[in-house]
Design an enzyme around this catalytic site. Structure first.
Site, mmCIF file in Angstrom:
data_model
loop_
_atom_site.group_PDB
_atom_site.id
_atom_site.type_symbol
_atom_site.label_atom_id
_atom_site.label_comp_id
_atom_site.label_asym_id
_atom_site.label_seq_id
_atom_site.Cartn_x
_atom_site.Cartn_y
_atom_site.Cartn_z
ATOM 1 N N HIS A 362 49.380 45.351 43.874
ATOM 2 C CA HIS A 362 48.051 44.736 43.784
ATOM 3 C C HIS A 362 48.046 43.418 43.025
ATOM 4 C CE1 HIS A 362 45.659 48.283 45.135
ATOM 5 N NE2 HIS A 362 46.690 48.954 44.651
ATOM 6 N N LYS A 553 33.158 39.601 38.244
ATOM 7 C CA LYS A 553 34.529 40.099 38.358
ATOM 8 C C LYS A 553 35.103 40.134 36.952
ATOM 9 C CE LYS A 553 35.270 36.666 41.275
ATOM 10 N NZ LYS A 553 35.820 37.378 42.386
ATOM 11 N N ARG A 554 36.295 40.717 36.781
ATOM 12 C CA ARG A 554 36.898 40.683 35.466
ATOM 13 C C ARG A 554 37.114 39.238 35.029
ATOM 14 N NH1 ARG A 554 38.745 45.447 32.877
ATOM 15 N NH2 ARG A 554 39.492 43.982 31.296
ATOM 16 N N LYS A 559 41.121 33.756 37.778
ATOM 17 C CA LYS A 559 39.916 33.848 38.607
ATOM 18 C C LYS A 559 39.022 32.615 38.441
ATOM 19 C CE LYS A 559 39.915 38.934 38.431
ATOM 20 N NZ LYS A 559 39.940 39.435 39.817
ATOM 21 N N THR A 663 37.784 42.312 46.337
ATOM 22 C CA THR A 663 36.960 43.207 47.154
ATOM 23 C C THR A 663 35.484 42.874 46.941
ATOM 24 O OG1 THR A 663 37.284 44.825 45.391
ATOM 25 C CG2 THR A 663 38.506 45.182 47.423
ATOM 26 N N LYS A 667 32.120 42.664 49.559
ATOM 27 C CA LYS A 667 30.796 43.262 49.333
ATOM 28 C C LYS A 667 29.693 42.213 49.486
ATOM 29 C CE LYS A 667 33.113 46.304 46.121
ATOM 30 N NZ LYS A 667 33.562 46.419 44.728
HETATM 31 O O1 DL6 Z 1 43.683 45.696 45.441
HETATM 32 C C1 DL6 Z 1 42.598 45.849 44.607
HETATM 33 C C2 DL6 Z 1 42.520 44.723 43.637
HETATM 34 C C3 DL6 Z 1 42.523 43.368 44.324
HETATM 35 O O2 DL6 Z 1 41.404 43.260 45.148
HETATM 36 C C4 DL6 Z 1 42.519 42.265 43.289
HETATM 37 O O3 DL6 Z 1 42.678 41.026 43.919
HETATM 38 C C5 DL6 Z 1 43.651 42.472 42.306
HETATM 39 O O4 DL6 Z 1 43.560 41.531 41.260
HETATM 40 C C6 DL6 Z 1 43.614 43.869 41.729
HETATM 41 N N1 DL6 Z 1 44.819 44.026 40.981
HETATM 42 C C7 DL6 Z 1 44.881 44.565 39.800
HETATM 43 C C8 DL6 Z 1 46.238 44.518 39.202
HETATM 44 N N2 DL6 Z 1 46.314 45.424 38.181
HETATM 45 N N3 DL6 Z 1 47.343 45.955 37.951
HETATM 46 N N4 DL6 Z 1 48.312 46.314 37.897
HETATM 47 O O5 DL6 Z 1 43.946 45.061 39.234
HETATM 48 O O6 DL6 Z 1 43.625 44.828 42.768
#
Ligand code: DL6
Length: 818
Positions: A362, A553-554, A559, A663, A667
């Site tokens: 991820h 988002k985080r 980002k 994601t 949405k």
């Molecule tokens: O796949 C789900 C999500 C993605 O949509 C995001 O782009 C990505 O940043 C996130 N990845 C994480 C990595 N953490 N770890 N290890 O959260 O996954």
């Protein structure tokens, strides 16, 4: 119960009222007149549970009976969101319950707001896991989700003096009506100690003698399919001490020492690591990972499989999907179970193990790829380290066989990293052991193959694949946006809820004036609905005529929330400097939602800056009615469900090549927001589907980013050559947003000017230019609404049901249960 289908409770309003009052009286021990909102919520949740129970028992009975292949989704995070609304939707009980409660003078919405969401995840990765298990249940695919029942989930964020302060999230405090503890199915999980060999009827075997252990208690949660009578299981593990306390020590008066082991054990599932994209490398974290994975594998092998099951057939019965590297320690654990406990031959065990795991990556950030020091692993899991060494030796021998003694390549591909310290590369272990490895969007999967794991791609042709992420249409459209759902259903029928591609049928309606008017009215309605929530929780609202521009988002530098801040500062500066008349600026409200990991100093400074800019902008009469910045604290799934349907513009502005998928982007598009975004992650696919004319693209492409990097990126060059950028940065540096104090945001400014790892300055001009086009486009509301409708109509691809079909076709090969 094991053989007979179980009848559910009646679904009439009267039947419901009776069940509800019974729960209130006998479950909560109160009369209706005495009951609090929390009593009523708990009684309602338990009543709804009754309606799901027969389906749950029946689903597991059939799955057991048919013994078809299923998925064990191993994930350290599940960001579930509230359960009640989803359970009502899945059982089609919303109206019955609403009417029944009304007859008792109770408002369903009030009870729904009483629920504290289980925030057992950080962000996208945990929410994705929740979407996937929803889809699998809806598609009737057998799946057990395995994870950790954290006592404290992701922290509750508050702001004090514009800065983030973390509060514990005691989500269990008011009762946990959705969980079913099963202490009788507890597993013992060992840690530490040593290994020894022994003679087993002429065969030398190894056994692990752990130094200490903890008990893993399973808590089961229902995962209801949408209107299909299926309920799968999510099984979350809680750690407790094997001996609650030492009575001898207790009696001797040393109370703290007497409970020491209890505290130690329970710490394992005490709290979610609030990290996202930057793993911690802490011992407790490794304990958590091993704890839940070992409990899950034991549970599956010893409790779920029927007695006498031939483990050679394991790959036909289960696939353990590794949600990122967090559960990868499951690979040596399954080997240990097969070889040491089940006394299988190593080669046989390895052949089985390699077919039983698949790995989803991820991330692309190198710092997010987990490594565990050999020292720590050897101390905590000595047998597992031995197994990893052997896997690595055999793997490297194969590499040598294929590529010769290319020592550089061997060093590059070794599961054991030698420098800067000896450590196990968990992503490599997952890749070697996984039947398949997938990225989460086309671009991400391509970069994973080409840049992160190129040697492995070459070595294992066909192992790498892509499955683009998705989101569940039940929660993120049907539940989150009831008004739009109704319009869609009225227009094309209800089929879209489980077949989201049918949204395509809406395309012609983009040209229908009446439909557009209704669509626009729904957006306005959703803005009022979000306002009511924001007013109640935070005391602020979005003005009526404003474009709602959202970045939720985080908080992470990649980002690029900073790019958004620079845009706001630029608009502010244009007005206050007199360059543009306020009346000529499109009125916008910027909504942020973002949590920063507690130990991520720069992310916390950026939160401070956003709030500080917000405070200044919101208080300045010169921009009143034109610009507003809102930053509701504690963004979570519950707030997302209100804010996303209200958005006009979705900000997806990461540096190209850094966001694996995203994601949130899906949405927003599904709820009729237009995206301003880079060609990154799933944005690429969103843009391709909705069409360039319905997407605001800006910024460098990934190859351009790479080229700039290779040429030597100098952010100050952009600062020097772009007067607009210079003004924005100078304004921040001048203390304009920090009461004249130039030092407050100096670290942010200096980082931007001298480092800027994520190239905010390089993309600034392009971003501002595109935002100006957004303003112009928003001026033509008819055209904007057309585009918004087309975004909804063309993003059915991003259903997590489709992701599941792809996983099933490309990786799992699991049929639905009849
Ligand atoms: O796949 C789900 C999500 C993605 O949509 C995001 O782009 C990505 O940043 C996130 N990845 C994480 C990595 N953490 N770890 N290890 O959260 O996954």
């Amino acid at each position: 119960l094991a053989t007979a289908p179980v009848a559910g409770p009646p679904t009439s309003v009267d039947g419901f009222v009776k069940e509800f009052l019974r729960e209130l009286n006998f479950g909560q021990g109160v009369t209706l007149a005495q009951s609090t909102v929390n009593d009523q919520y708990l009684a309602l949740a338990r009543t709804v549970r009754h309606y799901l129970m027969a389906r749950w028992l029946e689903t597991s009975r059939r799955q057991f009976e048919q013994q078809t292949k299923g998925v064990a989704y191993l994930s350290a995070e599940y960001l579930l969101g509230r359960q009640l609304g989803n359970a009502l939707l899945a059982t089609d009980l919303t109206e019955v319950v609403e009417d029944g409660l009304r007859s008792l003078g109770i408002d369903l919405a009030t009870l729904r707001s009483q629920e504290v969401e289980p925030g057992l995840g950080n962000g996208g990765l945990g929410r994705l896991a929740a979407c996937f298990i929803d889809s699998l249940a809806t598609m009737g695919v057998p799946c057990i989700g395995y994870g950790i029942r954290y006592e404290y989930g992701i922290f509750r964020q508050t702001f004090v003096d514009d800065q983030q302060v973390e509060q514990p999230d005691g989500w269990l405090a008011l009762g946990a009506p959705w969980e079913f503890p099963h202490p009788e199915q507890a597993q013992l999980i060992g840690f530490g100690g040593h290994t020894e060999t022994y003679d087993d009827e002429g065969v030398t075997r190894t056994r692990w003698v752990p130094a200490w252990d903890v008990k893993a208690l399973p808590y089961n949660y229902m995962v209801p399919g949408y209107l299909n009578g299926r309920v799968n299981t999510l099984r979350l593990w809680r750690a407790v001490a094997t001996d609650a306390f030492d009575l001898k020590i207790f009696n001797a008066g040393d109370f703290e020492e007497a409970v020491r082991s209890q505290t130690f054990a329970e710490n394992i599932s005490k709290v979610l690591y609030p990290e996202d994209s930057t793993p911690q490398g802490k011992e407790l974290r490794l304990q958590q990972q091993y704890f839940f994975v070992a409990a899950s594998i034991k549970n599956f092998v010893y409790d779920v499989l029927p007695e006498g099951f031939d483990l050679h057939e394991l790959p036909e019965r289960i696939i353990f999907q590794l949600n990122d590297t967090h559960p990868v320690i499951g690979v040596p654990e399954l080997m240990r179970v097969l070889v040491d406990e089940k006394k299988m031959d190593w080669d046989e065990a390895w052949a089985i193990t390699k077919q039983c795991f698949a790995y989803t990556c991820h991330t692309l950030l190198p710092e997010a790829l987990e490594v565990w020091s050999v020292d720590l692993l050897g101390r905590l899991l000595p047998r597992h380290l031995e197994i990893i060494y052997r896997i690595n030796d055999e793997f490297l021998a194969e590499v040598r066989e294929k590529f010769g003694d290319d020592e550089l390549r061997i060093r590059r591909m070794s599961i054991i990293q030698e420098y800067p310290a000896r450590a196990v590369r968990m992503a490599y272990l997952a890749t070697v052991a996984g039947a398949k490895v997938n990225g989460v969007a086309e671009l991400h999967s391509q970069l994973l193959r080409e840049k992160v794991l190129p040697d492995f791609d070459e070595f294992y042709p066909g192992k790498f694949t892509n499955v683009t992420n998705g989101v569940t249409p039940r929660r993120f459209l049907r539940l989150a946006n009831p008004a739009l759902s109704e319009l869609i259903t009225e227009t094309i029928g209800v089929g879209w809820i489980t077949d989201l591609e049918r949204l395509r049928e809406l395309e012609p309606y983009a040209e229908d004036e009446e439909f557009r008017a209704r669509f626009a009215a729904i957006k306005a309605h959703n803005k009022r609905r979000a306002n009511a929530v924001l007013l109640e929780r935070d005391g602020f609202t979005v003005p009526d005529d404003h474009m709602v521009d959202v970045m939720v988002k985080r908080l992470h530098e990649y980002k690029r929330q900073l790019l958004k801040v620079l845009h706001i500062v630029t608009l502010y500066d244009r007005i206050v400097s007199g360059e543009v008349a306020a009346a000529d600026v499109t009125p916008r409200t910027f909504i942020f939602g973002a949590k920063a990991a507690a130990g991520y100093a720069m992310a916390k400074r950026i939160i401070h800056l956003i709030n500080a800019v917000g405070s200044t902008v919101n208080a300045d009469p010169r921009v009143e009615g034109r610009l507003k910045v809102l930053f509701p604290p504690n963004y979570n799934v519950t707030l997302a469900e209100k804010v996303i349907p209200a958005a006009d513009l979705s900000e997806q502005i990461s540096l190209a090549g850094k966001e694996a998928s995203g994601t949130g982007n899906m949405k927003f598009a599904l709820n009729g927001a237009l995206t301003i975004g880079t060609d990154d992650g799933a944005n690429v696919e969103i843009r391709e589907l909705v069409g360039d004319e319905n997407f605001f693209l800006f910024g460098m492409s990934e190859p351009e980013v790479q080229a700039l990097q290779d040429a030597g990126y100098r952010p100050s060059a952009f600062y020097e050559s772009d007067p607009t950028l210079r003004r924005a940065i100078d304004l921040i540096a001048s203390g304009a947003f920090s009461g004249g104090d130039r030092s407050t945001f100096e670290p942010v400014v200096s980082n931007l000017l001298h480092q800027d790892r994520f190239m905010v300055l390089a993309d600034f001009a392009s971003y501002i230019a595109e935002q100006d086009r957004v303003d112009v486009a928003y001026g033509d509301q008819e055209q904007w609404t057309r585009s918004a409708i087309l975004n909804v109509a063309r993003t059915g691809f991003f259903s997590s049901d489709r992701s599941m079909v792809d996983y099933i076709d490309r990786i799992w090969h699991t049929p639905p249960v009849r």
